[in-house]
Design a protein around this motif. Structure first.
Motif, PDB file in Angstrom:
ATOM      1  N   TYR A   1       0.846  -1.186   0.000  1.00 22.96           N
ATOM      2  CA  TYR A   1       0.000   0.000   0.000  1.00 22.96           C
ATOM      3  C   TYR A   1       0.887   1.244   0.000  1.00 22.96           C
ATOM      4  CZ  TYR A   1      -3.862  -3.119   1.222  1.00 22.96           C
ATOM      5  OH  TYR A   1      -4.807  -4.116   1.213  1.00 22.96           O
ATOM      6  N   VAL A   2       0.706   2.107  -0.991  1.00 20.64           N
ATOM      7  CA  VAL A   2       1.523   3.322  -1.118  1.00 20.64           C
ATOM      8  C   VAL A   2       0.603   4.528  -0.933  1.00 20.64           C
ATOM      9  CG1 VAL A   2       3.065   4.655  -2.596  1.00 20.64           C
ATOM     10  CG2 VAL A   2       3.099   2.147  -2.706  1.00 20.64           C
ATOM     11  N   ALA A   3       0.703   5.172   0.239  1.00 18.09           N
ATOM     12  CA  ALA A   3      -0.193   6.295   0.560  1.00 18.09           C
ATOM     13  C   ALA A   3      -1.611   5.931   0.164  1.00 18.09           C
ATOM     14  CB  ALA A   3       0.266   7.565  -0.151  1.00 18.09           C
ATOM     15  N   ALA A   4      -2.079   4.798   0.695  1.00 20.06           N
ATOM     16  CA  ALA A   4      -3.276   4.164   0.156  1.00 20.06           C
ATOM     17  C   ALA A   4      -4.316   3.849   1.220  1.00 20.06           C
ATOM     18  CB  ALA A   4      -2.891   2.873  -0.558  1.00 20.06           C
ATOM     19  N   HIS A   5      -5.537   3.684   0.731  1.00 21.89           N
ATOM     20  CA  HIS A   5      -6.628   3.191   1.560  1.00 21.89           C
ATOM     21  C   HIS A   5      -6.553   1.668   1.652  1.00 21.89           C
ATOM     22  CE1 HIS A   5      -8.890   6.944   1.984  1.00 21.89           C
ATOM     23  NE2 HIS A   5      -8.626   7.205   0.708  1.00 21.89           N
ATOM     24  N   ALA A   6      -7.022   1.131   2.791  1.00 20.27           N
ATOM     25  CA  ALA A   6      -7.069  -0.319   2.967  1.00 20.27           C
ATOM     26  C   ALA A   6      -8.295  -0.672   3.806  1.00 20.27           C
ATOM     27  CB  ALA A   6      -5.801  -0.823   3.640  1.00 20.27           C
ATOM     28  N   PRO A   7      -9.501  -0.499   3.244  1.00 22.19           N
ATOM     29  CA  PRO A   7     -10.718  -0.774   3.998  1.00 22.19           C
ATOM     30  C   PRO A   7     -10.892  -2.261   4.315  1.00 22.19           C
ATOM     31  CG  PRO A   7     -11.156   0.605   2.074  1.00 22.19           C
ATOM     32  CD  PRO A   7      -9.785   0.027   1.911  1.00 22.19           C
ATOM     33  N   ASP A   8     -11.790  -2.527   5.249  1.00 22.85           N
ATOM     34  CA  ASP A   8     -12.181  -3.893   5.574  1.00 22.85           C
ATOM     35  C   ASP A   8     -13.486  -4.213   4.838  1.00 22.85           C
ATOM     36  OD1 ASP A   8     -12.342  -6.389   6.722  1.00 22.85           O
ATOM     37  OD2 ASP A   8     -12.312  -5.670   8.800  1.00 22.85           O
ATOM     38  N   VAL A   9     -13.916  -5.447   4.928  1.00 22.73           N
ATOM     39  CA  VAL A   9     -15.182  -5.850   4.327  1.00 22.73           C
ATOM     40  C   VAL A   9     -16.318  -5.001   4.922  1.00 22.73           C
ATOM     41  CG1 VAL A   9     -16.844  -7.736   4.090  1.00 22.73           C
ATOM     42  CG2 VAL A   9     -14.391  -8.203   3.896  1.00 22.73           C
TER      43      VAL A   9
ATOM     44  N   PRO B   1     -10.285  13.209   8.518  1.00 23.87           N
ATOM     45  CA  PRO B   1     -10.215  14.027   7.303  1.00 23.87           C
ATOM     46  C   PRO B   1      -8.815  14.533   6.976  1.00 23.87           C
ATOM     47  CG  PRO B   1     -11.229  15.242   9.091  1.00 23.87           C
ATOM     48  CD  PRO B   1     -11.082  13.833   9.571  1.00 23.87           C
ATOM     49  N   SER B   2      -8.569  14.656   5.692  1.00 27.92           N
ATOM     50  CA  SER B   2      -7.304  15.193   5.185  1.00 27.92           C
ATOM     51  C   SER B   2      -7.454  16.682   4.922  1.00 27.92           C
ATOM     52  CB  SER B   2      -6.948  14.481   3.878  1.00 27.92           C
ATOM     53  OG  SER B   2      -7.943  14.758   2.896  1.00 27.92           O
ATOM     54  N   VAL B   3      -6.374  17.302   4.481  1.00 30.90           N
ATOM     55  CA  VAL B   3      -6.445  18.704   4.074  1.00 30.90           C
ATOM     56  C   VAL B   3      -7.467  18.862   2.953  1.00 30.90           C
ATOM     57  CG1 VAL B   3      -5.164  20.640   3.068  1.00 30.90           C
ATOM     58  CG2 VAL B   3      -4.090  19.196   4.816  1.00 30.90           C
ATOM     59  N   LEU B   4      -7.440  17.945   1.993  1.00 30.86           N
ATOM     60  CA  LEU B   4      -8.418  17.981   0.908  1.00 30.86           C
ATOM     61  C   LEU B   4      -9.842  17.929   1.455  1.00 30.86           C
ATOM     62  CD1 LEU B   4      -9.303  17.803  -2.092  1.00 30.86           C
ATOM     63  CD2 LEU B   4      -8.995  15.304  -1.918  1.00 30.86           C
TER      64      LEU B   4
ATOM     65  N   LEU C   1      -4.482   8.365   8.974  1.00 30.41           N
ATOM     66  CA  LEU C   1      -5.367   7.314   8.472  1.00 30.41           C
ATOM     67  C   LEU C   1      -4.551   6.221   7.800  1.00 30.41           C
ATOM     68  CD1 LEU C   1      -8.166   6.159   7.963  1.00 30.41           C
ATOM     69  CD2 LEU C   1      -8.349   7.634   5.931  1.00 30.41           C
ATOM     70  N   GLU C   2      -3.530   6.601   7.059  1.00 31.67           N
ATOM     71  CA  GLU C   2      -2.654   5.608   6.439  1.00 31.67           C
ATOM     72  C   GLU C   2      -2.009   4.735   7.517  1.00 31.67           C
ATOM     73  OE1 GLU C   2       0.084   7.767   3.944  1.00 31.67           O
ATOM     74  OE2 GLU C   2      -1.522   8.758   2.843  1.00 31.67           O
ATOM     75  N   ARG C   3      -1.501   5.380   8.570  1.00 31.73           N
ATOM     76  CA  ARG C   3      -0.877   4.622   9.664  1.00 31.73           C
ATOM     77  C   ARG C   3      -1.880   3.667  10.304  1.00 31.73           C
ATOM     78  NH1 ARG C   3       1.311   9.873  10.491  1.00 31.73           N
ATOM     79  NH2 ARG C   3       3.591   9.932  10.280  1.00 31.73           N
ATOM     80  N   TRP C   4      -3.113   4.145  10.499  1.00 30.93           N
ATOM     81  CA  TRP C   4      -4.139   3.314  11.120  1.00 30.93           C
ATOM     82  C   TRP C   4      -4.453   2.095  10.266  1.00 30.93           C
ATOM     83  CZ3 TRP C   4      -9.236   2.160   9.558  1.00 30.93           C
ATOM     84  CH2 TRP C   4     -10.019   1.511  10.529  1.00 30.93           C
TER      85      TRP C   4
END
Length: 261
Positions: A112-120, A132-135, A214-217
């Motif tokens: 995962y590169v600066a990426a989302h990784a949701p669960d089911v 939330p991000s700056v965006l 969020l990435e770290r989490w």
């Protein structure tokens, strides 16, 4: 006859030993790269060039961003073409894609590169709102067309998405965006490959598109081996290709595949 019988027994023992001797493991060779929303696979070129020089067989997915299902199908189509064990890499929204598509039998690891990784049952839109991000905190940057496709304001794109790229390159990427259907961000996942396959994660330290926390989490939850690149923007794969390629290379070389006899 006894000497003959003894010789036959010795030969049989040698044959059995040769049969059970384990083959030496060989390093994984196949890598598939998946881009994120609003961009295309050309941004992977610096990483691609490094990985190919290292001897890997690298393929990029060009997902259409028309729906989450379409994008997962595009990734699986490329995975079907791989000739063996494959490391699957995703950037940004591409992380959701590899999480869903990564259950493919050819996939043996995820990066995962600066990426989302949701669960089911989760989707990146809802998770992004919780952290939330700056965006996410900046009004008016995400534009929506009448037929529900999104893009980033090209004027603000360089400073939010790619502030560490050369200005000309950032402006080109801003003006060549692939518009993403709104539904790609809010479709719940039905599979989570990180639950059953090893993973690695790259945190872009100054990411303004996805909150680095969020990435770290995500990566902590997935038990990913995590690397933080301080000061890197969301375009970390293009602005810090050596560091990103190094993570991918370490991941690929830590996954061994049995040699063919």
């Amino acid at each position: 006859m006894k000497p003959l019988n003894a010789g036959l027994a010795f030969a049989a023992a040698l044959s059995l030993f040769a049969t059970v001797t384990p083959a030496r493991a060989e390093p994984l060779k196949n890598i598939v790269l998946v881009h994120g929303a609003w961009v295309d696979a050309s941004g992977w070129k610096p990483v691609y060039e490094i990985l190919t020089k290292e001897g890997f067989r690298v393929t990029m997915v060009q997902e259409p961003e028309t729906s989450f299902a379409d994008d997962v199908t595009a990734a699986k189509r490329i995975l079907d073409l791989q000739d063996g064990p494959t490391l699957l890499v995703g950037h940004s929204y591409g992380g959701s894609i590899i999480t869903e598509a990564g259950v493919h039998p050819n996939v043996v690891g995820l990066v995962y590169v600066a990426a989302h990784a949701p669960d089911v049952g989760e989707d990146e839109s809802a998770l992004g709102k919780k952290t939330p991000s700056v965006l996410g905190k900046t009004e008016g940057v995400i534009k929506v067309t009448p037929d529900k496709f999104t893009y980033l304001d090209p004027v603000q794109f360089p400073k939010l998405f790619a502030p560490d790229l050369p200005r000309e390159r950032a402006e080109f990427v801003a003006r060549s965006q692939v518009l993403a259907a709104t539904q790609v961000f809010s479709t719940p996942l039905t599979a989570a490959a990180w639950k059953t396959k090893p993973s690695w994660g790259v945190v872009a330290g100054s990411d303004q598109i996805i909150n680095p926390d969020l990435e770290r989490w995500y990566y902590e939850r997935a038990k990913s081996q995590t690397t933080v690149i301080p000061g890197a923007s969301h375009s970390v794969y293009e602005s810090h290709p050596k560091e990103v390629a190094a993570v991918i290379t370490r991941a690929a070389r830590s996954i061994q595949q049995p040699a063919t006899r």
